[in-house]
Design an enzyme around this catalytic site. Sequence first.
Site, mmCIF file in Angstrom:
data_model
loop_
_atom_site.group_PDB
_atom_site.id
_atom_site.type_symbol
_atom_site.label_atom_id
_atom_site.label_comp_id
_atom_site.label_asym_id
_atom_site.label_seq_id
_atom_site.Cartn_x
_atom_site.Cartn_y
_atom_site.Cartn_z
ATOM 1 N N GLU A 1 15.401 -17.117 64.701
ATOM 2 C CA GLU A 1 15.344 -15.870 63.939
ATOM 3 C C GLU A 1 15.927 -16.082 62.555
ATOM 4 O O GLU A 1 16.860 -16.879 62.388
ATOM 5 C CB GLU A 1 16.105 -14.767 64.679
ATOM 6 C CG GLU A 1 15.537 -14.456 66.058
ATOM 7 C CD GLU A 1 16.289 -13.347 66.774
ATOM 8 O OE1 GLU A 1 17.307 -12.873 66.231
ATOM 9 O OE2 GLU A 1 15.862 -12.963 67.885
ATOM 10 N N HIS B 1 14.643 -7.916 66.327
ATOM 11 C CA HIS B 1 15.884 -7.897 67.108
ATOM 12 C C HIS B 1 16.642 -6.584 66.885
ATOM 13 O O HIS B 1 17.825 -6.573 66.559
ATOM 14 C CB HIS B 1 16.770 -9.086 66.738
ATOM 15 C CG HIS B 1 17.727 -9.470 67.821
ATOM 16 N ND1 HIS B 1 18.121 -10.768 68.052
ATOM 17 C CD2 HIS B 1 18.398 -8.726 68.749
ATOM 18 C CE1 HIS B 1 18.982 -10.818 69.052
ATOM 19 N NE2 HIS B 1 19.163 -9.586 69.495
#
Length: 407
Positions: free
Chosen positions: A267, A290
Amino acid sequence: MTTMSAETTKRALLLENIDAGAVDLLESEGWKVEHETRALGEDELIDRLDGIHVLGIRSKTEATARVLQQAPDLVALGAFCIGTNQIDLSAASQQGVAVFNAPFSNTRSVVELVLAEIISLYRRLGDKSHKMHQGVWDKSAVGSHEVRGRRLGIIGYGKIGSQLSVLAEALGLQVRFYDILDRLALGNARQCGSLEELLAESDIVTLHVDGRPGNSGMFGEREFALMPQGSMFLNLSRGFVVDHAALREHLESGHLAGAAIDVFPEEPAGRGDEFRSELRGMPNVILTPHVGGSTEEAQTDIGQFVAGKLRDFCSEGSTALSVNLPELLLARRDGTHRMAHLHRNVPGVLAKVNGILGDHGVNVEGQLLGTRGELGYVLTDIVADYAPELVRNLQDLPETVRLHVLH
């Protein structure tokens, strides 16, 4: 390794845009707080931890063994999220660093997003919204369905999975779940005896497992192949538990009708950085950055909860709900000094501690001992003033990991 005392001005470093309420709480207690919106890499984090007593992170910053070993002033670490897999808990324990997280605060937010995404997938809302933004009016019921009566399979029936179970049933979903532990089934939910059984019987599969290393890669080609034709897949737990290449293959083939993914193996470090994934651009695939627990309500609760735990540990020695230390909570007595002694869990340490106190003519007003694995932790309240030599004697015990004189 430094010892924290009542006279120490506490310094905290909070990273990854932790809620401002946490800053306010700590500053109201006289702490000096540094607040960053981004995550830090290992080398930069080590540089920033000089003189820092408390570190607050979310999911992107990694508190590795190297970081912890080179941060002698650090006494507590707060994970302002549920997971702690970004923290080397063994190293934290060895260094005498207390770790706290927020195991409950964002549960509702994650559950609401799961339900919203299930409905969105069955109504293909993502695709319809995209076309509307492109100026395309595509009013059709083709491929759009109700969720009522669908079979929801929940993998992981902990705090999030069990609450999801209750709310999903209220929407008319038929709930079954699989967990490696025996869990109490809520409502009409049914526990499956194996993962294979759950996959074969579910129209929707949603993952809610923790970040333990053993879960890495737990869901891949074999598991997707066991899911029924036209089923949906969601993951709002950990990015590394799913093989995204296998997921893409099953979406492209039409075996899976859609997916919603909130967590990824890799990420971006901060807001605005480029996001890369083989799932980008796929129809009826909802990708979110997220944000399962990223509601203002959840972040406020997490900020207050974890900051409160850090404050209580540094002021009272409380380790209630600590992730890695023995859990102790000793009521404060007015007019006393409190010593918090973290030590290796071997026989006779308490006797040695009390022997040193006795040698210095100090009477114990209150005391509590707890153990957890290789560590023991004792809180001791005394009334009499004490000589610096007493503190040195306690620190010099061969079993001592860390000693704090709190008030």
